[in-house]
Design a protein around this motif. Sequence first.
Motif, PDB file in Angstrom:
ATOM      1  N   ALA A   1       0.661  -1.198   0.058  1.00 60.53           N
ATOM      2  CA  ALA A   1       0.042  -0.015   0.025  1.00 60.53           C
ATOM      3  C   ALA A   1       0.895   1.139   0.114  1.00 60.53           C
ATOM      4  CB  ALA A   1      -0.791   0.048   1.361  1.00 60.53           C
ATOM      5  N   ASN A   2       1.887   1.125   0.724  1.00 59.41           N
ATOM      6  CA  ASN A   2       2.983   2.278   0.706  1.00 59.41           C
ATOM      7  C   ASN A   2       3.415   2.612  -0.660  1.00 59.41           C
ATOM      8  OD1 ASN A   2       2.271   1.172   3.265  1.00 59.41           O
ATOM      9  ND2 ASN A   2       3.860   2.492   4.289  1.00 59.41           N
TER      10      ASN A   2
ATOM     11  N   LEU B   1      -1.241   6.778   3.957  1.00 57.79           N
ATOM     12  CA  LEU B   1      -1.895   6.540   2.896  1.00 57.79           C
ATOM     13  C   LEU B   1      -2.358   7.813   2.183  1.00 57.79           C
ATOM     14  CD1 LEU B   1      -3.984   3.486   4.087  1.00 57.79           C
ATOM     15  CD2 LEU B   1      -1.828   3.557   2.397  1.00 57.79           C
ATOM     16  N   SER B   2      -2.963   8.943   2.749  1.00 57.56           N
ATOM     17  CA  SER B   2      -3.469  10.103   2.479  1.00 57.56           C
ATOM     18  C   SER B   2      -2.284  10.916   1.739  1.00 57.56           C
ATOM     19  CB  SER B   2      -3.993  10.773   3.413  1.00 57.56           C
ATOM     20  OG  SER B   2      -2.940  11.567   4.624  1.00 57.56           O
ATOM     21  N   LEU B   3      -1.047  10.599   1.892  1.00 56.84           N
ATOM     22  CA  LEU B   3      -0.145  11.130   0.937  1.00 56.84           C
ATOM     23  C   LEU B   3      -0.357  11.364  -0.634  1.00 56.84           C
ATOM     24  CD1 LEU B   3       3.308   9.761   2.318  1.00 56.84           C
ATOM     25  CD2 LEU B   3       3.017  12.008   1.386  1.00 56.84           C
TER      26      LEU B   3
ATOM     27  N   LEU C   1      -7.029   8.700  -8.050  1.00 58.19           N
ATOM     28  CA  LEU C   1      -7.467   7.483  -8.017  1.00 58.19           C
ATOM     29  C   LEU C   1      -6.486   6.195  -7.588  1.00 58.19           C
ATOM     30  CD1 LEU C   1      -8.946   7.565 -11.901  1.00 58.19           C
ATOM     31  CD2 LEU C   1     -10.186   7.473  -9.765  1.00 58.19           C
ATOM     32  N   LEU C   2      -5.402   6.689  -7.328  1.00 61.34           N
ATOM     33  CA  LEU C   2      -4.401   5.766  -6.600  1.00 61.34           C
ATOM     34  C   LEU C   2      -4.794   5.406  -5.244  1.00 61.34           C
ATOM     35  CD1 LEU C   2      -1.095   6.773  -7.912  1.00 61.34           C
ATOM     36  CD2 LEU C   2      -2.252   4.839  -8.573  1.00 61.34           C
TER      37      LEU C   2
ATOM     38  N   LEU D   1      -5.992   1.856  -0.403  1.00 62.31           N
ATOM     39  CA  LEU D   1      -6.659   1.502   0.695  1.00 62.31           C
ATOM     40  C   LEU D   1      -7.026   0.034   0.759  1.00 62.31           C
ATOM     41  CD1 LEU D   1      -9.212   4.601   0.854  1.00 62.31           C
ATOM     42  CD2 LEU D   1      -7.468   4.154   2.416  1.00 62.31           C
ATOM     43  N   TRP D   2      -7.235  -0.257  -0.708  1.00 67.13           N
ATOM     44  CA  TRP D   2      -7.631  -1.888  -0.700  1.00 67.13           C
ATOM     45  C   TRP D   2      -6.301  -2.758  -0.351  1.00 67.13           C
ATOM     46  CZ3 TRP D   2      -5.303  -5.885  -3.929  1.00 67.13           C
ATOM     47  CH2 TRP D   2      -5.896  -6.864  -3.926  1.00 67.13           C
ATOM     48  N   LEU D   3      -5.247  -2.307  -0.867  1.00 67.12           N
ATOM     49  CA  LEU D   3      -3.818  -2.847  -0.458  1.00 67.12           C
ATOM     50  C   LEU D   3      -3.399  -2.671   1.056  1.00 67.12           C
ATOM     51  CD1 LEU D   3      -1.414  -1.902  -3.305  1.00 67.12           C
ATOM     52  CD2 LEU D   3      -2.382  -4.102  -2.854  1.00 67.12           C
TER      53      LEU D   3
END
Length: 288
Positions: free
Chosen positions: A13-14, A249-251, A273-274, A279-281
Motif C-alpha cells: 500500500a505504501n 496513505l493520504s499522501l 485514483l491511486l 486503501l485496498w492493499l
Amino acid sequence: MAVKPYLRLTRPANLVTAAADILAGMTIGQFLFATSGPWWLLPATIGLYGGGVVLNDVFDARLDAVERPERPIPSGQVSLARAAIMGAALLLAGIVCAGLFHPVSAVLAGAIALMTLVYNRFAKHHKLLGPVTMGLCRGGNLLLGISAVPESVALWWPLAFVPVVYIAAITLISQDEVHGGKRLTLWFAGALYLVVHSIQAAIAFRMGNGFLALPFILIHAGMIGYPLFKAIQNPVGPLIGKAVKTGVLSLIVMNAAWCMAFGYPLVGMITLLLLPVSLWLSKQFAVT
C-alpha cells in the motif's frame, strides 16, 4: 516458497504512495507527459521504497521479535539473510532504473538509498534525527519525480522540504505507536501538518491554481486531522497507529494537490485514483 510474506515486507500500500510522489514531482517539474523515458522513475521509486521498508524490518528483527512477532522475519516466514539480500537488491534496482533515465535521477536515487540506510541503521529511534531522516527520504522521492525534467530540480528543490516536514510529523507520531504517546507530541505533529497545508495553498495561489488545489488540500487536512484529533483525545497505541496509517496513505491526496497546484488537473485526478488502490492493499498488507 510462499510469496505473500515477501510482499508483506515491502508494504504494498505504501509503494502506491511512492508512485504518487513521482507523478506529483513530474507536474512540479512541468513535464509534458509526451515521452516514455521518465517512466523509469516509477520502478525506481518502487525499488527504493520497497528496499527501504524491507531493510527496516531487517534492522528491527530483534525488536519485532518482542513487539511484533507476527511480522515475516520474527515469525520465521522469511529468513533474516534473505530479507537483507532482498532489501539491498531492491535499493540497487531503484538506483539502476533511475540511471536509465538520467544521471541527475541516479544521483538522487543514490542519495535516497543512502538516507534509507542511515535511517534504518542509526537514526530510526532518535527523537529528532529519526523524523528528519525519514522526511529527507520522502523529500528526495519528490525530487526524483521533478527530475523527469532535470533542469527543474535546481528551480524547485526547496519544495522537497514540504514532504520532509510532513513525514517528520508522521514519524514523530509513529514513535509512540506501540506503547502509546504524549499529547504534546501529537499537537506538535498537528502544527507541522498545518505548516504543510499552508505552504501548499500559498504555492497553489501563487501559481494561479489556488481554487483548483484548495479542495484537495482541505480534503487531505480532514483525512489526517480526524484520526490525529482522536489520538490526541486518547493517546493509546491503536489510535496512534490509525493516525500514522492515515497519514501515510493520504499522501496520495497531498500529491494530487500538488498536481492541481501546478495546473495538471488530469494528472491530479489520476493520482487521486491511486487512493482506493492503496486503501485496498492496506486491508491485505500492513502499512506500518
